[in-house]
Design an enzyme around this catalytic site. Structure first.
Site, PDB file in Angstrom:
ATOM      1  NE  ARG A  31       7.536   0.813   4.767  1.00 44.34           N
ATOM      2  CZ  ARG A  31       6.304   0.294   4.753  1.00 44.34           C
ATOM      3  NH1 ARG A  31       6.114  -0.933   4.313  1.00 44.34           N
ATOM      4  NH2 ARG A  31       5.276   0.990   5.168  1.00 44.34           N
ATOM      5  CG  HIS A  75       3.916   3.714   8.605  1.00 48.11           C
ATOM      6  ND1 HIS A  75       4.038   4.600   7.542  1.00 48.11           N
ATOM      7  CD2 HIS A  75       3.422   2.557   8.084  1.00 48.11           C
ATOM      8  CE1 HIS A  75       3.639   3.988   6.432  1.00 48.11           C
ATOM      9  NE2 HIS A  75       3.263   2.760   6.730  1.00 48.11           N
ATOM     10  CE  LYS A  79      27.922  -2.683  -6.204  1.00 46.42           C
ATOM     11  NZ  LYS A  79      28.041  -1.778  -7.363  1.00 46.42           N
ATOM     12  NE  ARG A 139      -1.623  -2.293   2.963  1.00 42.81           N
ATOM     13  CZ  ARG A 139      -1.797  -3.583   2.708  1.00 42.81           C
ATOM     14  NH1 ARG A 139      -2.880  -3.994   2.125  1.00 42.81           N
ATOM     15  NH2 ARG A 139      -0.891  -4.484   3.073  1.00 42.81           N
ATOM     16  CB  THR A 140       3.480   2.468   2.305  1.00 34.41           C
ATOM     17  OG1 THR A 140       2.733   2.029   3.433  1.00 34.41           O
ATOM     18  CG2 THR A 140       4.137   3.804   2.616  1.00 34.41           C
TER      19      THR A 140
HETATM   20  C1  NCD Z   1       2.316  -1.243   8.306  1.00 36.28           C
HETATM   21  C2  NCD Z   1       3.818  -1.064   8.325  1.00 36.28           C
HETATM   22  O1  NCD Z   1       4.520  -1.335   7.351  1.00 36.28           O
HETATM   23  O2  NCD Z   1       4.265  -0.594   9.359  1.00 36.28           O
HETATM   24  N1  NCD Z   1       1.800  -1.399   7.040  1.00 36.28           N
HETATM   25  C3  NCD Z   1       1.524  -0.321   6.260  1.00 36.28           C
HETATM   26  O3  NCD Z   1       2.390   0.367   5.786  1.00 36.28           O
HETATM   27  N2  NCD Z   1       0.244  -0.027   6.067  1.00 36.28           N
HETATM   28  C4  NCD Z   1       1.808  -2.247   9.274  1.00 36.28           C
HETATM   29  C5  NCD Z   1       2.406  -3.614   9.308  1.00 36.28           C
HETATM   30  O4  NCD Z   1       3.354  -3.965   8.604  1.00 36.28           O
HETATM   31  O5  NCD Z   1       1.899  -4.420  10.092  1.00 36.28           O
END
Ligand code: NCD
Length: 311
Positions: free
Chosen positions: A105, A133, A84, A54-55
């Protein structure tokens, strides 16, 4: 100023959050006839060293619909030059020479803040280990706000791996901007969170519960479910002893339990889910997790717009 967006603590008042939600409304149009933005001709780099569906896709969709271009590293943990031996600072400096805005991320808390310090272009935190997040929490808070018309005074139940779930950490900071929130917590032993770490007023009511049945009978306005973050637990790194006790029966929401919630309640989940919500719950009108996904594209567009205009 939102030169970068690293933490929900950057929203310093409920009023600022309301203003942002009013902007988000303009991007929450199903026809996606969005206000024109400054993204045209710009490049976004998405650098993801942890799995994402999703993100990453909603950031990229948002930026493309805003008229920008996207370059994407979805498998950074396997493919980037970090393998590397390149430092995080040098990785970020590289991204900043290529792109006009960076979304990162990683699996390490604090990495997004370090990226912001190393970058001359805006950085957005798409999840830094068990840290924060912030865009997911904005989506969660926006979904609550759209449903109830206000966040003030709600009772909010948080269920699951509260210790390692970064969306929860970011969401608490947004909820705490509002008066009169009552918290109800249900977490497996070993995965609890000390909510007072996140509360600005130590007197806010927090109640800890023992089972989903007990929680459902309280009738919370918001039931926020989370996945067990097994990849962050010490066992994932070789610890021999389980550091928590997870009982699917205690922390699982069945359709029968969902139906006992007040009609006006909402059931939220940042997704992905495992066994914590029975799939049959999806058809209950209180289930709002697919709506959260829907809100993700427009809200991230509104956030990008804010960051680009304030950088
Ligand atoms: C979450 C995350 O990656 O922190 N997912 C997300 O981005 N919607 C929650 C999760 O991984 O459980």
């Amino acid at each position: 100023m939102f030169q970068h967006f690293i933490s929900t603590s950057q929203f310093v008042s409920a009023g600022r959050l309301d203003d942002f939600f009013a902007e988000t409304d303009k991007f929450n149009d199903p026809n996606r006839s969005w206000p024109s933005s400054g993204a045209s001709g710009l490049v976004m780099a998405t650098w993801f060293a942890e799995p994402s569906t999703r993100t990453r896709l909603s950031f990229e969709t948002a930026f493309q619909l805003m008229g920008g271009h996207v370059v994407s590293m979805a498998d950074a943990s396997k493919n980037s030059s970090a393998l590397k031996g390149e430092s995080w600072d040098d990785t970020v400096r590289t991204l900043a020479e290529i792109a006009d805005i960076i979304v990162v991320r990683t699996d390490k808390e604090g990495d997004a803040a370090r990226a912001a310090a190393a970058s001359r272009v805006p950085v957005i935190n798409a999840g830094d280990g068990a840290g924060e997040h912030p865009t997911q929490a904005l989506i969660d808070a926006y979904t609550i706000y759209k449903h109830f018309g206000a966040i003030k005074g709600l009772s909010v139940a948080l269920v699951g791996d509260l210790k390692y779930n970064r969306s929860v950490h970011s969401l608490l900071k947004l909820l705490n901007l509002h008066e009169g929130i009552t918290y109800h917590l249900l977490a497996p032993d070993g995965l609890v969170l000390n909510p007072r770490e996140f509360l600005q007023n130590g007197k806010l009511p927090v109640r800890v519960h023992k089972s989903m049945d007990e929680l459902v009978d309280i009738g919370p306005d918001v039931l926020y479910m989370t996945r067990n973050q097994t990849e962050r637990h010490p066992q994932a790194w070789g610890a021999k002893v389980a550091s928590y006790h997870y009982d699917p029966k205690l922390h699982h929401l069945s359709l029968k339990q969902a139906e006992r919630l007040p009609k006006s309640s909402v059931i939220l989940h940042p997704l992905p889910r495992r066994e914590e919500i029975a799939p049959e719950v999806d058809k209950d009108p209180r289930a709002m997790y697919w709506k959260q996904v829907k809100h993700g594209v427009g809200l991230r567009a509104a956030l990008i717009d804010k960051v680009l205009s304030e950088a």
